[in-house]
Design a protein around this motif. Sequence first.
Motif, PDB file in Angstrom:
ATOM      1  N   THR A 380      12.614  21.200 -13.571  1.00 55.48           N
ATOM      2  CA  THR A 380      14.020  21.570 -13.641  1.00 55.48           C
ATOM      3  C   THR A 380      14.181  23.086 -13.639  1.00 55.48           C
ATOM      4  N   ALA A 381      13.408  23.755 -14.477  1.00 55.80           N
ATOM      5  CA  ALA A 381      13.553  25.202 -14.633  1.00 55.80           C
ATOM      6  C   ALA A 381      13.264  25.958 -13.339  1.00 55.80           C
ATOM      7  N   LEU A 382      12.143  25.616 -12.707  1.00 58.94           N
ATOM      8  CA  LEU A 382      11.726  26.377 -11.524  1.00 58.94           C
ATOM      9  C   LEU A 382      12.425  25.910 -10.251  1.00 58.94           C
ATOM     10  N   PHE A 383      12.459  24.598 -10.044  1.00 58.21           N
ATOM     11  CA  PHE A 383      12.867  24.089  -8.742  1.00 58.21           C
ATOM     12  C   PHE A 383      14.375  23.884  -8.610  1.00 58.21           C
ATOM     13  N   ILE A 384      15.004  23.240  -9.597  1.00 59.61           N
ATOM     14  CA  ILE A 384      16.433  22.977  -9.459  1.00 59.61           C
ATOM     15  C   ILE A 384      17.234  24.271  -9.577  1.00 59.61           C
ATOM     16  N   PHE A 385      16.927  25.102 -10.582  1.00 61.13           N
ATOM     17  CA  PHE A 385      17.636  26.371 -10.713  1.00 61.13           C
ATOM     18  C   PHE A 385      17.334  27.285  -9.526  1.00 61.13           C
ATOM     19  N   GLY A 386      16.033  27.445  -9.238  1.00 66.74           N
ATOM     20  CA  GLY A 386      15.643  28.328  -8.145  1.00 66.74           C
ATOM     21  C   GLY A 386      16.140  27.842  -6.806  1.00 66.74           C
ATOM     22  N   GLY A 387      16.103  26.523  -6.589  1.00 60.33           N
ATOM     23  CA  GLY A 387      16.608  25.974  -5.334  1.00 60.33           C
ATOM     24  C   GLY A 387      18.088  26.224  -5.163  1.00 60.33           C
ATOM     25  N   GLY A 388      18.848  26.126  -6.250  1.00 59.09           N
ATOM     26  CA  GLY A 388      20.287  26.386  -6.173  1.00 59.09           C
ATOM     27  C   GLY A 388      20.571  27.822  -5.788  1.00 59.09           C
ATOM     28  N   ILE A 389      19.821  28.767  -6.351  1.00 62.05           N
ATOM     29  CA  ILE A 389      20.010  30.177  -6.001  1.00 62.05           C
ATOM     30  C   ILE A 389      19.623  30.421  -4.551  1.00 62.05           C
ATOM     31  N   SER A 390      18.521  29.825  -4.119  1.00 60.27           N
ATOM     32  CA  SER A 390      18.071  29.978  -2.731  1.00 60.27           C
ATOM     33  C   SER A 390      19.124  29.462  -1.757  1.00 60.27           C
ATOM     34  N   LEU A 391      19.701  28.312  -2.083  1.00 59.43           N
ATOM     35  CA  LEU A 391      20.728  27.728  -1.219  1.00 59.43           C
ATOM     36  C   LEU A 391      21.954  28.624  -1.158  1.00 59.43           C
ATOM     37  N   GLY A 392      22.345  29.168  -2.309  1.00 58.42           N
ATOM     38  CA  GLY A 392      23.517  30.034  -2.341  1.00 58.42           C
ATOM     39  C   GLY A 392      23.322  31.309  -1.546  1.00 58.42           C
ATOM     40  N   LEU A 393      22.160  31.928  -1.693  1.00 63.87           N
ATOM     41  CA  LEU A 393      21.891  33.144  -0.939  1.00 63.87           C
ATOM     42  C   LEU A 393      21.855  32.869   0.559  1.00 63.87           C
ATOM     43  N   ALA A 429      35.632  26.798  -7.506  1.00 62.90           N
ATOM     44  CA  ALA A 429      35.196  25.611  -8.245  1.00 62.90           C
ATOM     45  C   ALA A 429      34.474  24.620  -7.341  1.00 62.90           C
ATOM     46  N   LEU A 430      34.876  24.535  -6.071  1.00 64.50           N
ATOM     47  CA  LEU A 430      34.227  23.612  -5.146  1.00 64.50           C
ATOM     48  C   LEU A 430      32.906  24.183  -4.634  1.00 64.50           C
ATOM     49  N   VAL A 431      32.910  25.451  -4.248  1.00 61.42           N
ATOM     50  CA  VAL A 431      31.710  26.063  -3.673  1.00 61.42           C
ATOM     51  C   VAL A 431      30.583  26.135  -4.691  1.00 61.42           C
ATOM     52  N   THR A 432      30.914  26.373  -5.953  1.00 64.03           N
ATOM     53  CA  THR A 432      29.864  26.530  -6.967  1.00 64.03           C
ATOM     54  C   THR A 432      29.066  25.257  -7.199  1.00 64.03           C
ATOM     55  N   ASN A 433      29.552  24.124  -6.705  1.00 68.50           N
ATOM     56  CA  ASN A 433      28.785  22.886  -6.831  1.00 68.50           C
ATOM     57  C   ASN A 433      27.654  22.811  -5.815  1.00 68.50           C
ATOM     58  N   ALA A 434      27.743  23.607  -4.756  1.00 74.20           N
ATOM     59  CA  ALA A 434      26.709  23.589  -3.723  1.00 74.20           C
ATOM     60  C   ALA A 434      25.706  24.722  -3.902  1.00 74.20           C
ATOM     61  N   MET A 435      25.924  25.557  -4.900  1.00 75.51           N
ATOM     62  CA  MET A 435      25.031  26.698  -5.121  1.00 75.51           C
ATOM     63  C   MET A 435      25.153  27.130  -6.576  1.00 75.51           C
ATOM     64  N   ALA A 436      24.286  28.026  -7.001  1.00 71.66           N
ATOM     65  CA  ALA A 436      24.382  28.570  -8.346  1.00 71.66           C
ATOM     66  C   ALA A 436      25.717  29.294  -8.499  1.00 71.66           C
ATOM     67  N   ASN A 437      26.352  29.174  -9.683  1.00 67.22           N
ATOM     68  CA  ASN A 437      27.657  29.808  -9.844  1.00 67.22           C
ATOM     69  C   ASN A 437      27.570  31.326  -9.746  1.00 67.22           C
ATOM     70  N   VAL A 438      26.403  31.879 -10.072  1.00 69.05           N
ATOM     71  CA  VAL A 438      26.198  33.321  -9.878  1.00 69.05           C
ATOM     72  C   VAL A 438      26.305  33.667  -8.394  1.00 69.05           C
ATOM     73  N   ALA A 439      25.637  32.885  -7.559  1.00 68.81           N
ATOM     74  CA  ALA A 439      25.672  33.124  -6.115  1.00 68.81           C
ATOM     75  C   ALA A 439      27.076  32.895  -5.558  1.00 68.81           C
ATOM     76  N   ALA A 440      27.773  31.878  -6.063  1.00 72.23           N
ATOM     77  CA  ALA A 440      29.136  31.599  -5.590  1.00 72.23           C
ATOM     78  C   ALA A 440      30.042  32.793  -5.853  1.00 72.23           C
ATOM     79  N   ALA A 441      29.969  33.337  -7.070  1.00 69.85           N
ATOM     80  CA  ALA A 441      30.791  34.503  -7.394  1.00 69.85           C
ATOM     81  C   ALA A 441      30.404  35.701  -6.536  1.00 69.85           C
TER      82      ALA A 441
END
Length: 526
Positions: A380-393, A429-441
Amino acid sequence: MFFKSKWFQLCLAIALGVVVLLLPRPEGTKFKITGEDAREFVLLIDEYFTPVSDDKTGAKEYIIEAKNPGSKESTAKFLEDKIAEMKMSGIKVDYVDGLSPKAKRFLAVLIVLVFLFVAEPIPLEITAICIGVFLVLMGIIDVKGAWAPYMHPVVVFIMCCLIFAISLEKAGITKRLGYFIIKKAGTSVTKFTFIIAIGLGISSSFMHDAAACAIGIVTMLPLMRAVGIEPHTNTAKFMMLSLPVACSCGGMGTLVGGGRCMVSAAFLKEFTGIEITFFEWIKYCMPAAILTVPVAVLIVYFIFRPDPKFKLPKFEEEIGPWTLMEKKTLIIIGLSFLLWLTKGFHGMHYSVTGMLGVAALILSGVLKWEDIHENLEWGTALFIFGGGISLGLAMGYSGAATYFATLFFPLVQGGGWLLLFAGVGLFGALVTNAMANVAAAALILPIVIPMAILEGVDPTVLALCLGTATSFAMLLVIGCPPNAIAYSYRYFKASDLTKVGVVATPILLGILILVASVWWKILGLV
């Protein structure tokens, strides 16, 4: 059943991606030319394009518009071929109102991943790993760019929060917390859940939403197991989903509650010079957090009503005085929180000060490496969080975020601050579901801040809007760290969270708009 077969669902996911690839791609009519300050290139193509931007966009970039849309001379490929033909190195062509081939490939990957996250034919950790794989295979980003976010400083910071939660459990502080809450709640599962979820939800404004959620879960789990609350029952779903939604909402209350708040403030300062202080953020956003936290828990309660037959155990004996280990744990974690709160003074990133805290916990004997290795959800820590950031970028690199923003925001342009606020809030609110909320902002703010200035709206309003609205990532597990933390214990399905999010998102956005239109008006912001 055939339709529930993982192979059928995998094939269906891939088919959806292929359909997106086969759909027509809107070329658009406007393109941004970057990399030349003399603007000689626009003179060479004046038969087909006309400049539509002024010098305000920057000396080395300008926007051109096709005179004959639909012709082969009105495409980005024509411009790129012309640049190559004239040997004008350094000039770059970007889409403004069209969808680039790379962005289209990204959307194909995105639809596949969203389906996999919702249907769960394979473990979410494996799906999250596939984010980096798909992005590289589809030529959206290079190998380094795809995998680097999996060890992003934000990921390290979240790991620190999870390790702190492990130390609290080992030291017995979570048991003490559970004892205190049970004394207040009695044996009622419902009352217990409301107290701990709302309490930690508000606390997440000051201790990061991921840490608050992790502390709540490790407090809950022993009690749930003691009374026989099984995974995937309504009672388990109510208890385990109340925490992440409450902590996500509460995280908007201060700048340290979540990365999206800090990113919003930083982008506002970078683009406008306006700085939101720690106190100002609390003044504007804490009322929204205080209102949305209990409402979010109430929504989960109505969707997954707990079984009243379950009664929490009573603690007949006194829990005893504080032990030395408990005191050491609280001191180390308290100092770590203090360092996080005072980042503006010492300048060290949260991941660095967090890891100093982890090292202190080990050196002081509170934790051993085996405790971390055995209890930390590495996947969870490495893959789900990291994958979300990667997708957002990647959404930003590919141009897909810009394309959607260009389509959406003209619908609210010219309608005043409230309509613009509502549109930005909904989009965030919609976009942040497809990526990390940091990346969305980070992806949306550079677009909406200039729009606010053009509309005569204080850009602070939209920075605050995006920092708060991206707290409502309640549709997908990958949407925010509290979702992923709660999911990692496997007490509910990803679709259960989606069910909550579909109901909660519009209600919570409505509360946010109400706070902005009433409270911010009283404060003189709008």
